[in-house]
Structure formats: C-alpha cells, structure tokens
Design a protein around this motif. Sequence first.
Motif, short mmCIF file in Angstrom:
data_model
loop_
_atom_site.label_atom_id
_atom_site.label_comp_id
_atom_site.label_asym_id
_atom_site.label_seq_id
_atom_site.Cartn_x
_atom_site.Cartn_y
_atom_site.Cartn_z
N PRO A 39 0.84 -1.20 0.00
CA PRO A 39 0.00 0.00 0.00
C PRO A 39 0.87 1.25 0.00
O PRO A 39 1.98 1.23 0.54
CB PRO A 39 -0.79 -0.11 1.31
CG PRO A 39 -0.03 -1.04 2.17
CD PRO A 39 0.77 -1.93 1.26
N VAL A 40 0.36 2.31 -0.58
CA VAL A 40 1.11 3.57 -0.63
C VAL A 40 0.29 4.70 -0.01
O VAL A 40 -0.86 4.92 -0.39
CB VAL A 40 1.49 3.94 -2.09
CG1 VAL A 40 2.08 5.34 -2.17
CG2 VAL A 40 2.47 2.92 -2.66
N GLY A 41 0.90 5.37 0.97
CA GLY A 41 0.26 6.52 1.61
C GLY A 41 1.17 7.72 1.44
O GLY A 41 1.08 8.46 0.47
N ASN A 42 2.08 7.88 2.40
CA ASN A 42 3.05 8.97 2.31
C ASN A 42 4.23 8.56 1.42
O ASN A 42 5.14 9.34 1.21
CB ASN A 42 3.52 9.36 3.71
CG ASN A 42 3.87 10.82 3.83
OD1 ASN A 42 3.38 11.65 3.07
ND2 ASN A 42 4.73 11.15 4.78
N ALA A 43 4.21 7.32 0.96
CA ALA A 43 5.14 6.77 -0.04
C ALA A 43 6.55 6.50 0.46
O ALA A 43 7.48 6.29 -0.32
CB ALA A 43 5.17 7.65 -1.30
N GLY A 44 6.71 6.46 1.78
CA GLY A 44 8.02 6.14 2.36
C GLY A 44 8.38 4.67 2.22
O GLY A 44 9.53 4.32 1.94
N ALA B 47 -5.24 4.77 7.31
CA ALA B 47 -3.77 4.81 7.38
C ALA B 47 -3.17 5.45 6.13
O ALA B 47 -2.11 6.07 6.19
CB ALA B 47 -3.21 3.40 7.56
N ILE B 48 -3.84 5.29 4.98
CA ILE B 48 -3.30 5.84 3.72
C ILE B 48 -4.18 6.97 3.17
O ILE B 48 -4.23 7.21 1.97
CB ILE B 48 -3.07 4.73 2.67
CG1 ILE B 48 -4.33 3.86 2.45
CG2 ILE B 48 -1.90 3.83 3.09
CD1 ILE B 48 -4.21 2.89 1.27
N ARG B 49 -4.87 7.65 4.08
CA ARG B 49 -5.71 8.78 3.68
C ARG B 49 -4.82 10.02 3.58
O ARG B 49 -4.80 10.89 4.45
CB ARG B 49 -6.80 8.96 4.75
CG ARG B 49 -7.83 10.01 4.45
CD ARG B 49 -8.94 9.95 5.49
NE ARG B 49 -9.73 11.15 5.50
CZ ARG B 49 -9.49 12.20 6.29
NH1 ARG B 49 -8.49 12.20 7.15
NH2 ARG B 49 -10.27 13.27 6.23
N PRO C 293 -7.25 -2.42 7.25
CA PRO C 293 -7.75 -2.19 5.89
C PRO C 293 -6.68 -1.69 4.92
O PRO C 293 -6.56 -2.23 3.80
CB PRO C 293 -8.86 -1.16 6.10
CG PRO C 293 -9.36 -1.44 7.47
CD PRO C 293 -8.16 -1.85 8.27
N ALA C 294 -5.88 -0.69 5.31
CA ALA C 294 -4.87 -0.15 4.39
C ALA C 294 -3.94 -1.25 3.89
O ALA C 294 -3.55 -1.26 2.72
CB ALA C 294 -4.06 0.94 5.07
N SER C 295 -3.59 -2.18 4.76
CA SER C 295 -2.66 -3.25 4.39
C SER C 295 -3.22 -4.09 3.25
O SER C 295 -2.48 -4.56 2.39
CB SER C 295 -2.40 -4.16 5.59
OG SER C 295 -1.93 -3.42 6.69
N1 F0G Z 1 -0.08 0.79 5.68
C1 F0G Z 1 -0.23 1.25 6.93
C2 F0G Z 1 -0.88 0.35 7.92
C3 F0G Z 1 0.21 2.53 7.28
O1 F0G Z 1 0.06 2.96 8.51
C4 F0G Z 1 0.81 3.35 6.29
C5 F0G Z 1 1.26 4.70 6.60
C6 F0G Z 1 0.96 2.81 5.01
C7 F0G Z 1 0.51 1.55 4.73
C8 F0G Z 1 1.59 3.58 3.90
O2 F0G Z 1 2.97 3.67 4.05
O3 F0G Z 1 3.16 6.12 4.13
O4 F0G Z 1 5.16 4.69 3.77
O5 F0G Z 1 3.45 4.94 2.00
N2 F0G Z 1 1.05 5.29 7.69
C9 F0G Z 1 1.61 6.58 8.08
C10 F0G Z 1 1.28 6.86 9.53
C11 F0G Z 1 1.28 7.68 7.16
O6 F0G Z 1 1.22 8.05 9.92
O7 F0G Z 1 1.12 5.93 10.30
P1 F0G Z 1 3.73 4.93 3.45
#
Ligand code: F0G
Length: 354
Positions: free
Chosen positions: A187-192, A242-244, A290-292
């Motif tokens: 999953p991609v959120g902040n993309a780290g 988590a990825i909002r 869910p994000a996973s």
């Molecule tokens: N999955 C989960 C469960 C997360 O908590 C996050 C990011 C991601 C995927 C996405 O990873 O940001 O590196 O692309 N969570 C951050 C947080 C933003 O604040 O916990 P990412």
Amino acid sequence: GILWKGIIEEYREFFPVTDMTPIVSLLEGNTPLIKAINLQKKLNIALDIYLKFDGANPTGSFKDRGMTLALSKAVESGSRAVICASTGNTSASAAAYASRAGIKAIVVIPEGKIAFGKLAQALIHGAHVLQIEGNFDEALRIVKKVVENYPITLVNSINPFRIEGQKSAAFEVCDQLGFVPKYHALPVGNAGNITAYWKGYKEYYNEGIIQSLPKMLGFQAAGAAPIVLGHPVERPETVATAIRIGNPASWKTAVEARDESNGRIDAVTDEEILSAYKLIASTEGIFCEPASAASVAGVIKLYKEGYFEKGEAVVCTLTGHGLKDPDTVFRVTDGAIKVKADFSEIRTIIEKIL
Ligand code: F0G
C-alpha cells in the motif's frame, strides 16, 4: 545466533550506526512471510502469493523498522523529544520507541480519522497527543514548521533514518524466500515504504547478495490517489485511514521506484480493499488492517487484467495489524449472534451451523 536481535543488530553493516550509537530497539523485524495457499485457491489465481505480515512487529506495524533507527540516531544526537504527524501507526510507534528511549514524544493526528487502537497506543505510551481539525497533510505541514523552530527531532519518513530502517523488510523477504520475488506489492500513503523497499532491494543487489530485482507495485486508495492522478488530492477520503493522504512526502522517490523497477502504481477502491481485508482474514487466519489489504486488492485487480504470467512469485506486504482498527470489522461482518444462556437454544443454532 538463535535469538533475533532487532533489525539494526541483524543487518548492522547496512546501517549508519557506530559503537557510539545507543540502540533503541524492541526487537522489531523477523516478521512472518506466509504463503497464501488458501487465498490463491479460493480466487483460482495462478500465482505464488506470499504475505509479509509486518503487523507482527512490536507495535503492530512496519513503522517499528524505521523507528528503531530514527530513535537511536535521535538519542545519539542528544535529542530530548521527537515529533511526527500521523494517520496513526507512526504515532503509535514513535510513542513506544520514545518511551523505550526515555525521551518525549509529541504526535499530531487528524481528528476522528484515526483507528481507535492506534490512538490508544500513543496515549498509553505517554505521548503528547494533539488532534487537529485537519488531515494528515496539514498535520505534516505543521510539524515541519515546529522542528524549524524548536530542538525536536522529526520522525516522519522525511527523516532519512526512517527509510533506512524500513529497507530491512526487503532484506528479510530475500533471506526468508531464498530467492527474489518477481513482484513486490504494497500500500502507498506517504510513499516512504515503497521508497524504502526499493532501496533495500537495490542494496542487496549491489552487494551481490541477490541477482535480480522485483518490480515494485504500489496501491493507493481510489479516494486518496495523488500519484495515480498526477496531482495532489485536497480532500483525500478512504476507509483505509492509514493511507488517507493527498500529498505524499516521498512522491518523487515512489515514482522512481516504480519506473526503475518497471513496476506500477495504481488505485484500488474501498470496496476492493474491504473485500481483500475480509478474504485474507477468513482464508488465511491473518488479521491485517484495511490499508494493508490494498496490496492484495491491487494484485487481485492486476491479475484480472492479465498483468501477470502464470506461476510468478508475488510478495504482498501487510503493513499493520487488524486489531488496531476493530471498528472496521463491524462494517464488514454481521457481528455476534445474540442468544439466551440456554442449551436448547444454542443447540438449534449449532445444528444450523454444521
Ligand atoms: N499501511 C499502513 C498500515 C500505514 O500505517 C501506512 C502509513 C501505510 C501503509 C503507507 O505507508 O506512508 O510509507 O506509503 N502510515 C503513516 C502513519 C502515514 O502516519 O502511520 P507509506
């Protein structure tokens, strides 16, 4: 040795640490890599799907891999406090590792849009929790400003030590499989994290430990898919809180990971995410958040489009534990059956179940 020592000690030569670095660790890493045999069968998918369950980390998410190094380096530099913006997991991990290190944690989170378990974690570890009337992107803007004005260490993934630590997951996948998967989905959120995995795979490759590289597959939620759309999203929305995120900090390096690996970054709908979330839990006994499940949802989507070749190995990272977000369970299941404390009533139900 037999006892796992945490990612810094296990992969020490890959990290910027010295004998002077005080290692702050909860023995993170070494998470299960589970072959998804039931899921493959149920969906009739001709792929070898492996689930890297990073929800099995000490605070229940992959963030611990980055936080062990970020806190170790923060303490080494004399820092007395850390701060982060978070959709929940980063704040839970920062709070735990800061308490382990004996320093202060300040976490800035979006009001109302954070899973309850994550908020509970930040609170019990003694973090100062600031809920803003705003989303993650606004929280990140604020904490960046705070660290320009105060001697506080930022532990979001724009802190390079976070990415450094998180690359250990790619090492583990190679070590556990004994080969390099053809694809790695996450999953991609902040993309780290996609940035970190790609860095990890490339380092193993450059050291000659592996002889090929996977294609990186990143999946955003359809309502929060800035990289797919090619522009920031002002008001990101998704069940996968988590990825909002509408304006990822590591946008550029995520696109590099995609393009250098000849992979793909795509979007999956909330419906697809929740369906994969239920499926993983009900077929494999793995409860992720869910994000996973966006990683698995994305692979299912691409499989249906004919993207893969038969029999290819695909690793999906399950980034966080489902227990963090119990509320979502009650959106996708019927809940418990209410019944009198009476054998004859129970018996009628048992006979229907069997
Ligand atoms: N999955 C989960 C469960 C997360 O908590 C996050 C990011 C991601 C995927 C996405 O990873 O940001 O590196 O692309 N969570 C951050 C947080 C933003 O604040 O916990 P990412």
